[in-house]
Write a protein that holds these residues in place. Structure first.
Motif, PDB file in Angstrom:
ATOM      1  N   MET A  31       0.913  -1.071   0.010  1.00 53.88           N
ATOM      2  CA  MET A  31       0.086  -0.011   0.036  1.00 53.88           C
ATOM      3  C   MET A  31       0.905   1.219  -0.201  1.00 53.88           C
ATOM      4  O   MET A  31       0.408   2.271  -0.649  1.00 53.88           O
ATOM      5  N   GLY A  34       2.209   2.099  -3.524  1.00 53.60           N
ATOM      6  CA  GLY A  34       0.949   2.659  -4.128  1.00 53.60           C
ATOM      7  C   GLY A  34       0.555   1.724  -5.102  1.00 53.60           C
ATOM      8  O   GLY A  34      -0.108   2.242  -6.320  1.00 53.60           O
ATOM      9  N   ASP A  36      -1.876  -0.736  -7.485  1.00 53.83           N
ATOM     10  CA  ASP A  36      -3.040  -0.285  -7.670  1.00 53.83           C
ATOM     11  C   ASP A  36      -4.293  -1.300  -7.120  1.00 53.83           C
ATOM     12  O   ASP A  36      -5.332  -0.918  -6.826  1.00 53.83           O
ATOM     13  N   GLU A  37      -3.513  -2.497  -6.998  1.00 51.28           N
ATOM     14  CA  GLU A  37      -4.605  -3.737  -6.570  1.00 51.28           C
ATOM     15  C   GLU A  37      -3.616  -4.787  -5.986  1.00 51.28           C
ATOM     16  O   GLU A  37      -2.740  -4.899  -6.415  1.00 51.28           O
ATOM     17  N   GLY A  59      -7.189   0.990   5.198  1.00 53.04           N
ATOM     18  CA  GLY A  59      -7.736   2.230   4.356  1.00 53.04           C
ATOM     19  C   GLY A  59      -6.807   2.457   3.387  1.00 53.04           C
ATOM     20  O   GLY A  59      -7.000   3.643   3.096  1.00 53.04           O
ATOM     21  N   GLY A  60      -6.030   1.774   3.024  1.00 59.66           N
ATOM     22  CA  GLY A  60      -5.106   2.257   1.925  1.00 59.66           C
ATOM     23  C   GLY A  60      -5.853   2.605   0.405  1.00 59.66           C
ATOM     24  O   GLY A  60      -7.091   2.269   0.523  1.00 59.66           O
ATOM     25  N   LYS A  61      -5.059   3.194  -0.556  1.00 59.07           N
ATOM     26  CA  LYS A  61      -5.769   3.516  -1.597  1.00 59.07           C
ATOM     27  C   LYS A  61      -5.905   2.180  -2.693  1.00 59.07           C
ATOM     28  O   LYS A  61      -6.706   2.208  -3.653  1.00 59.07           O
ATOM     29  N   SER A  62      -4.935   1.192  -2.338  1.00 61.45           N
ATOM     30  CA  SER A  62      -4.894   0.096  -3.188  1.00 61.45           C
ATOM     31  C   SER A  62      -6.269  -0.826  -3.145  1.00 61.45           C
ATOM     32  O   SER A  62      -6.782  -0.977  -2.002  1.00 61.45           O
ATOM     33  N   GLU A  63      -6.888  -1.112  -4.292  1.00 59.69           N
ATOM     34  CA  GLU A  63      -7.912  -1.997  -4.391  1.00 59.69           C
ATOM     35  C   GLU A  63      -7.528  -3.491  -3.820  1.00 59.69           C
ATOM     36  O   GLU A  63      -6.265  -3.889  -4.003  1.00 59.69           O
ATOM     37  N   ARG A 243       2.177   7.634  -9.605  1.00 57.61           N
ATOM     38  CA  ARG A 243       1.297   6.790  -8.475  1.00 57.61           C
ATOM     39  C   ARG A 243       2.143   6.065  -7.416  1.00 57.61           C
ATOM     40  O   ARG A 243       1.650   5.651  -6.776  1.00 57.61           O
TER      41      ARG A 243
END
Length: 368
Positions: A31, A34, A36-37, A59-63, A243
């Motif tokens: 995470m 960064g 993405d998934e 709660g990270g941004k990674s799916e 990113r």
């Protein structure tokens, strides 16, 4: 975009066992990187529910996604994890369909349709279908499977070169073909059996794929898959993708190295300890003038440092630079003698000299 599957494909490496605490640390590192998934694991994996709950709480941004075989019961089990994404694997080559599943093409099409619809009805917002062994499949049938998945509600098709058969040129043709017919996301999953996984993954992204699978240090079954650190470094340091964070790459690789018992070669791309080490006379002299002459990117950008030493391959310029670095004065007449002494000692030791060895050798030459 990158799908890191260290915790699924990587965990399938022979002899690798990640306990819950290790899985948590890897997920947190990914995470921070960064990606993405993050594919958290597979249905039926020990402790998956507890781990998925922890990953969601970060709660990270990674799916976050989970892998499931093409079975309704497993998909329903996956739905209890609270994740929004599911990756469903289904073989597409006749070899797998007939010999592994004892089935046929029409039955597989029906099974795929049922699986996608079940995933949708269970509440998954994003359904990915992995077409396994696509490089040995009939191309037209594989495309019909992908189109069928799209019609049934799939969000993504993942093209899996399960035995690392493709070359970059073949991968470009494959992705271009599927991209021209599909209106949903395309991902690739490239194995490294012939050492081309990372190149194939990057080529796929250039050819129009939306995602590429990868794992830290490239670990996975057999020779593994494309390496997360290599794709992140290339996309960030050469393609300008902001990113991802490259400064955490080395730390993450060291974590996975220890957990998987896979040593990092000192010349490993991006994270090897000696990829910015130099003793060659020509290169050392050039680096002292302008590092970019022989360095593809700043060592600090990937959390490492430049390392230069004198040895059997060093010339007068390299020895002079070392003397300057250590604040030592040496006359022109003594430089040639010292250079030869450096070479001879290095050849005898079969390695470059340490700082203390070099200084001691200089003192011996000066005061002899």
């Amino acid at each position: 975009m990158l799908i890191d599957t260290t915790l699924r494909e990587g965990a399938q490496l022979f002899g690798a066992y990640f306990n819950l605490e290790t899985r948590k640390r890897i997920a947190s590192s990914l995470m921070n990187m960064g990606v993405d998934e993050i594919e958290l694991g597979w249905v039926g994996q020990e402790g998956l529910a507890l781990f998925a709950s922890h990953a969601l709480a970060l709660g990270g941004k990674s799916e976050l996604s989970v892998w499931s075989p093409c079975r309704e019961k497993d998909i329903e089990t996956a739905a209890t994890l609270g994740l929004k994404r599911i990756n469903i694997g289904v073989p597409v080559s006749d070899l797998h369909i007939e010999k592994r599943l004892d089935s046929d093409r029409q039955a597989i099409l029906r099974k795929l349709a049922s699986a996608v619809r079940t995933a949708r009805s269970c509440g998954f917002e994003y359904v990915s279908v992995g077409l396994e062994d696509i490089s040995r499949a009939d191309g037209d049938f594989a495309l019909s499977m992908a189109l069928h998945a799209e019609i049934c509600g799939a969000s993504r098709v993942r093209l899996a070169d399960s035995l690392g058969q493709l070359t970059p040129l073949a991968m470009e043709k494959l992705v271009t073909k599927f991209r021209s017919k599909l209106n949903i996301d395309i991902a690739v999953h490239c194995h490294d059996d012939f050492g081309m996984a990372t190149a194939n993954s990057f080529t796929a992204l250039e050819a129009g794929a939306d995602y590429a699978d990868c794992s830290v240090l490239g670990i996975g079954e057999r020779a593994g898959i494309s390496a997360t650190e290599e794709l992140v470094a290339r996309l960030t340091l050469r393609e300008g993708n902001s990113r991802y964070s490259t400064t955490v790459l080395k730390e993450t690789c060291m974590l996975v190295s220890v957990a998987s018992k896979v040593a990092i070669p000192r010349t490993k791309a991006v994270v090897g300890t000696d990829i910015f080490a130099c003793e060659s006379g020509l290169h050392t002299h050039a680096l002292s003038k302008s590092p970019e002459l022989f360095e593809p990117y700043d060592p600090e950008s990937v959390g490492t440092a430049r390392k230069m030493a004198v040895g059997g391959k060093s010339g007068r310029a390299a020895v002079r630079n070392a003397l300057t670095e250590y604040g030592i004065d040496c006359g022109t007449d003594s430089l040639s003698t010292l250079t030869e002494a450096v070479r001879q000692l290095s050849l005898r030791l079969e390695r470059p000299l340490t700082r203390s060895e070099f200084i001691k050798l200089n003192d011996e030459e000066v005061y002899s």
